[in-house]
Design a protein around this motif. Sequence first.
Motif, PDB file in Angstrom:
ATOM      1  N   LEU A 192      -0.488 -13.420   1.271  1.00 51.82           N
ATOM      2  CA  LEU A 192       0.389 -12.257   1.159  1.00 51.82           C
ATOM      3  C   LEU A 192       1.300 -12.102   2.368  1.00 51.82           C
ATOM      4  O   LEU A 192       2.474 -11.783   2.231  1.00 51.82           O
ATOM      5  N   TRP A 193       0.759 -12.285   3.556  1.00 52.87           N
ATOM      6  CA  TRP A 193       1.592 -12.121   4.755  1.00 52.87           C
ATOM      7  C   TRP A 193       0.935 -12.769   5.970  1.00 52.87           C
ATOM      8  O   TRP A 193      -0.242 -13.116   5.939  1.00 52.87           O
ATOM      9  N   ARG A 194       1.774 -12.936   7.027  1.00 54.04           N
ATOM     10  CA  ARG A 194       1.317 -13.445   8.305  1.00 54.04           C
ATOM     11  C   ARG A 194       1.857 -12.545   9.414  1.00 54.04           C
ATOM     12  O   ARG A 194       2.953 -11.992   9.295  1.00 54.04           O
ATOM     13  N   GLN A 195       1.051 -12.438  10.494  1.00 55.98           N
ATOM     14  CA  GLN A 195       1.500 -11.699  11.663  1.00 55.98           C
ATOM     15  C   GLN A 195       1.063 -12.440  12.921  1.00 55.98           C
ATOM     16  O   GLN A 195      -0.108 -12.852  13.034  1.00 55.98           O
ATOM     17  N   ALA A 196       1.976 -12.609  13.859  1.00 55.01           N
ATOM     18  CA  ALA A 196       1.647 -13.235  15.134  1.00 55.01           C
ATOM     19  C   ALA A 196       0.797 -12.280  15.974  1.00 55.01           C
ATOM     20  O   ALA A 196       1.030 -11.064  15.979  1.00 55.01           O
ATOM     21  N   ALA A 238     -11.195  -3.413   5.825  1.00 56.48           N
ATOM     22  CA  ALA A 238     -11.869  -2.184   5.399  1.00 56.48           C
ATOM     23  C   ALA A 238     -10.866  -1.036   5.368  1.00 56.48           C
ATOM     24  O   ALA A 238      -9.976  -0.959   6.221  1.00 56.48           O
ATOM     25  N   GLY A 239     -11.024  -0.153   4.372  1.00 52.08           N
ATOM     26  CA  GLY A 239     -10.211   1.059   4.313  1.00 52.08           C
ATOM     27  C   GLY A 239      -8.719   0.795   4.220  1.00 52.08           C
ATOM     28  O   GLY A 239      -7.916   1.567   4.764  1.00 52.08           O
ATOM     29  N   GLY A 240      -8.315  -0.277   3.541  1.00 54.97           N
ATOM     30  CA  GLY A 240      -6.895  -0.579   3.401  1.00 54.97           C
ATOM     31  C   GLY A 240      -6.257  -1.138   4.645  1.00 54.97           C
ATOM     32  O   GLY A 240      -5.028  -1.205   4.741  1.00 54.97           O
ATOM     33  N   ASP A 285      -1.735  -2.831   8.356  1.00 55.09           N
ATOM     34  CA  ASP A 285      -1.772  -2.366   6.971  1.00 55.09           C
ATOM     35  C   ASP A 285      -2.060  -3.550   6.054  1.00 55.09           C
ATOM     36  O   ASP A 285      -1.405  -4.592   6.148  1.00 55.09           O
ATOM     37  N   MET A 286      -3.038  -3.390   5.166  1.00 60.04           N
ATOM     38  CA  MET A 286      -3.487  -4.487   4.333  1.00 60.04           C
ATOM     39  C   MET A 286      -2.404  -4.954   3.360  1.00 60.04           C
ATOM     40  O   MET A 286      -2.281  -6.149   3.072  1.00 60.04           O
ATOM     41  N   LYS A 324       2.083  -4.612   8.323  1.00 56.62           N
ATOM     42  CA  LYS A 324       2.653  -3.859   9.436  1.00 56.62           C
ATOM     43  C   LYS A 324       1.559  -3.489  10.435  1.00 56.62           C
ATOM     44  O   LYS A 324       0.490  -3.022  10.048  1.00 56.62           O
ATOM     45  N   LYS A 325       1.853  -3.683  11.727  1.00 56.29           N
ATOM     46  CA  LYS A 325       0.889  -3.283  12.745  1.00 56.29           C
ATOM     47  C   LYS A 325       0.873  -1.769  12.868  1.00 56.29           C
ATOM     48  O   LYS A 325       1.921  -1.132  13.001  1.00 56.29           O
ATOM     49  N   LEU A 326      -0.333  -1.189  12.813  1.00 56.17           N
ATOM     50  CA  LEU A 326      -0.485   0.258  12.841  1.00 56.17           C
ATOM     51  C   LEU A 326      -0.774   0.776  14.239  1.00 56.17           C
ATOM     52  O   LEU A 326      -0.276   1.822  14.628  1.00 56.17           O
TER      53      LEU A 326
END
Length: 382
Positions: free
Chosen positions: A129-133, A145-147, A162-163, A167-169
């Motif tokens: 679905l996605w990648r984040q550095a 857990a918890g979305g 965010d699942m 996006k970094k929360l």
Amino acid sequence: MSTLLSSRWLRVTPVVLSALLSACSFWGSSKVAPPDLGENVPLLGVRQVWTSKVGAVALPAMDVRVQDNRVLLSSADGVVAAIDARTGGDIWRATLGESLSAGAGGDGKYAAVVSRANVLIFLNEGRELWRQALPSQVFTAPLVAGGRVFVLSADRSVLAFDMQTGKKLWTQLRQSSDTLVLKQAGVIVPVGDTLVVGLSGRLVGLNPDTGTPRWEVPLASPRGVNDVERLVDLVGRVSRSGDSLCARAFQATVGCVNVLRDRASVTWTQSASGSEGVHGDAEAVYGTENNGQVIAWRREDGSRLWSTDRLKLRKLTAPLALGRSVVVGDDYGWVHFLGRSDGAPLNRVATDTSGVAAAPVVAADTLVVVTRSGAIYGFRPD
């Protein structure tokens, strides 16, 4: 060992040095053959019901996750698979084509892994679905857990994503003067609506929505005069029963904490020299020491219930409390069943000679064991 402890090694390769620490302290300069176990007298019937394969498990921090009948695991070369514990067949499988630095986290449907290039990769039923550095290395399987997807980095920072979008929360940075960190899975678990992480020798409860600390309690403190002697960190797996959460501090202590939403307190700690996590039930906590000793502590107060040296020098995994037994794997590919009440041998079964790679798990009434060659074995009681 003196060459390894030079200031150059400490400054340039702190993570690699710490990974060698447990191996050097346990084996010394060479691997010593363990005592012969003698004839196996099976007092507990166990049979192999299926086998599968995931690829070589040369990860520095292997982890196996369970959700209902699904077992989630990964290989060092980037294969991630959800296995049906009832049959050993694939529910889904993904080949990412790049090396991983830690095991997979998730619930069997969703999965998160981290590459050696420090990239967080999120999958849904095997579809990326996605990648984040990420800003630093990761040796602990992410928590889904918890979305959200939570990541515990080797530098002891905690990040939340965010699942659905990636996006970094938030990020919780840990101010630490530690020169060394363990190249081994740490502690990151949900307890109610609190995210509990192991930071150095402390358990810390975070608000999962913001990353704000709610409480912090010590299980071990740095000791000694040099960086190696002062290394202290908490290692997975952990044992939870109600409000009681028990964990191991690497080669220092085993202890239990009473965890509530807004506060926590240490119930007890006991000196221990192991480097693998613990498991247990409402009555006891079980652990394996570096010399192959298996110990049971009373969960209420930490007093010792029993110990056994029968598996001396076999380099054991973390244990699994299962039925009337405590199950551990060893570096020679054997899976040992010990009596839960006294540590007496009940049975042992063979896998392959590459050695058991991670603590055994149970799903769908099946004991699942993974070896370093990537073989997966399913066992059930007779």
